[in-house]
Write an enzyme that holds these catalytic residues in place. Structure first.
Site, PDB file in Angstrom:
ATOM      1  CG  HIS A 147      -0.345   1.025   7.448  1.00  0.00           C
ATOM      2  ND1 HIS A 147       0.637   0.514   8.270  1.00  0.00           N
ATOM      3  CD2 HIS A 147       0.303   1.837   6.579  1.00  0.00           C
ATOM      4  CE1 HIS A 147       1.815   1.011   7.916  1.00  0.00           C
ATOM      5  NE2 HIS A 147       1.647   1.814   6.880  1.00  0.00           N
ATOM      6  CD  GLU A 148      -1.212   2.384   2.980  1.00  0.00           C
ATOM      7  OE1 GLU A 148      -0.691   3.518   3.054  1.00  0.00           O
ATOM      8  OE2 GLU A 148      -0.543   1.338   3.041  1.00  0.00           O
TER       9      GLU A 148
ATOM     10  N   GLY B  10       0.835  -1.198   0.000  1.00  0.00           N
ATOM     11  CA  GLY B  10       0.000   0.000   0.000  1.00  0.00           C
ATOM     12  C   GLY B  10       0.864   1.239   0.000  1.00  0.00           C
TER      13      GLY B  10
ATOM     14  CB  CYS C 200       5.437   1.916   7.713  1.00  0.00           C
ATOM     15  SG  CYS C 200       4.913   3.435   6.900  1.00  0.00           S
ATOM     16  CG  LEU C 201       6.859   1.087   1.690  1.00  0.00           C
ATOM     17  CD1 LEU C 201       6.147   1.423   0.381  1.00  0.00           C
ATOM     18  CD2 LEU C 201       8.024   0.142   1.441  1.00  0.00           C
TER      19      LEU C 201
ATOM     20  CG  HIS D  91       0.584   6.612   5.941  1.00  0.00           C
ATOM     21  ND1 HIS D  91       1.712   7.019   6.623  1.00  0.00           N
ATOM     22  CD2 HIS D  91       0.798   5.308   5.621  1.00  0.00           C
ATOM     23  CE1 HIS D  91       2.559   5.989   6.714  1.00  0.00           C
ATOM     24  NE2 HIS D  91       2.027   4.941   6.113  1.00  0.00           N
TER      25      HIS D  91
ATOM     26  CD  GLN E  58       3.443   5.706   2.973  1.00  0.00           C
ATOM     27  OE1 GLN E  58       2.473   5.218   2.400  1.00  0.00           O
ATOM     28  NE2 GLN E  58       4.405   4.961   3.493  1.00  0.00           N
TER      29      GLN E  58
HETATM   30  O1  GNR Z   1       4.184  -2.667   2.439  1.00  0.00           O
HETATM   31  C1  GNR Z   1       3.580  -2.544   3.503  1.00  0.00           C
HETATM   32  N1  GNR Z   1       3.318  -3.655   4.243  1.00  0.00           N
HETATM   33  C2  GNR Z   1       2.496  -3.657   5.353  1.00  0.00           C
HETATM   34  C3  GNR Z   1       2.516  -4.776   6.171  1.00  0.00           C
HETATM   35  C4  GNR Z   1       1.715  -4.835   7.273  1.00  0.00           C
HETATM   36  C5  GNR Z   1       0.868  -3.784   7.555  1.00  0.00           C
HETATM   37  C6  GNR Z   1       0.829  -2.664   6.758  1.00  0.00           C
HETATM   38  C7  GNR Z   1       1.640  -2.601   5.654  1.00  0.00           C
HETATM   39  S1  GNR Z   1       1.587  -1.218   4.621  1.00  0.00           S
HETATM   40  C8  GNR Z   1       3.209  -1.213   3.998  1.00  0.00           C
HETATM   41  C9  GNR Z   1       3.382  -0.126   2.950  1.00  0.00           C
HETATM   42  C10 GNR Z   1       3.195   1.225   3.593  1.00  0.00           C
HETATM   43  O2  GNR Z   1       3.991   1.758   4.314  1.00  0.00           O
HETATM   44  N2  GNR Z   1       2.059   1.819   3.377  1.00  0.00           N
HETATM   45  O3  GNR Z   1       1.792   2.998   3.946  1.00  0.00           O
HETATM   46 NI    NI Z   2       2.939   3.053   5.770  1.00  0.00          NI
END
Ligand code: GNR
Ligand code: NI
Length: 164
Positions: A133-134, A46, A91-92, A137, A51
């Site tokens: 999670h997104e 995601g 998270c990236l 952000h 980001q």
């Molecule tokens: O690539 C991603 N893997 C992930 C694994 C577990 C829970 C959430 C994520 S999202 C993350 C990519 C990211 O940072 N999205 O904002």
């Molecule tokens: Ni993230």
């Protein structure tokens, strides 16, 4: 198509609150295709516009095995939540840090596609985790904000060390 730079902690721009999208034009289509390319390249499941330093309510997700099911969510809103699940998140924008986060098990969301058409999705498991999670952000929240103060402190220390 282009690969965009991903902001990482402690960059304060990750705390910016995203604005709703009001214009569904070619620029939005370019943003979502660049975001998808950036997400697949990373690789990640995601990516939120926050980001890549674009403070609009735009999210791309693909949790499929074959990486052939891209989802674009514009102006996404959670309309219902159910149950709980704990998932080890990464998270990236928080490289090399992983931690268990407790979230809703099932979510129902309403969003618009790149043409402005409204649609609903019901999600569970990883897709539900990723959506929550997104959406965080877009509100300037990263998964570390869900941890206990001690665990967050340990994660931030580890990030700091990695930077040296
Ligand atoms: O690539 C991603 N893997 C992930 C694994 C577990 C829970 C959430 C994520 S999202 C993350 C990519 C990211 O940072 N999205 O904002
Ligand atoms: Ni993230």
């Amino acid at each position: 198509m282009a690969i965009l730079d991903i902001l990482t902690l402690p960059d304060k721009r990750l705390k910016t609150i995203a604005e709703p999208v009001t214009v569904f034009d070619g620029e939005l289509k370019k943003l979502t295709s660049d975001m998808l390319e950036t997400m697949y390249d990373a690789p990640g499941v995601g990516l939120a516009a926050t980001q890549v330093n674009v403070h609009k309510q735009v999210v791309v997700i693909d949790v499929s095995e074959e990486k052939d099911q891209p989802l674009c969510l514009i102006n996404p809103k959670i309309i219902s939540k159910e149950g709980v699940q704990t998932y080890e998140e990464g998270c990236l924008s928080v490289p090399n840090i992983y931690a268990k986060v407790k979230r809703a098990g099932k979510v129902e969301i309403e969003a618009q596609d790149v043409n402005g058409e409204k649609f609903c999705i019901e999600a569970e498991e990883l897709l539900a985790v990723c959506i929550q999670h997104e959406l965080d952000h877009l509100k300037g929240i990263v998964f570390l904000d869900h941890l206990s103060p001690l665990k967050r402190k340990m994660a931030l220390k580890k990030l700091e060390k990695a930077e040296e």
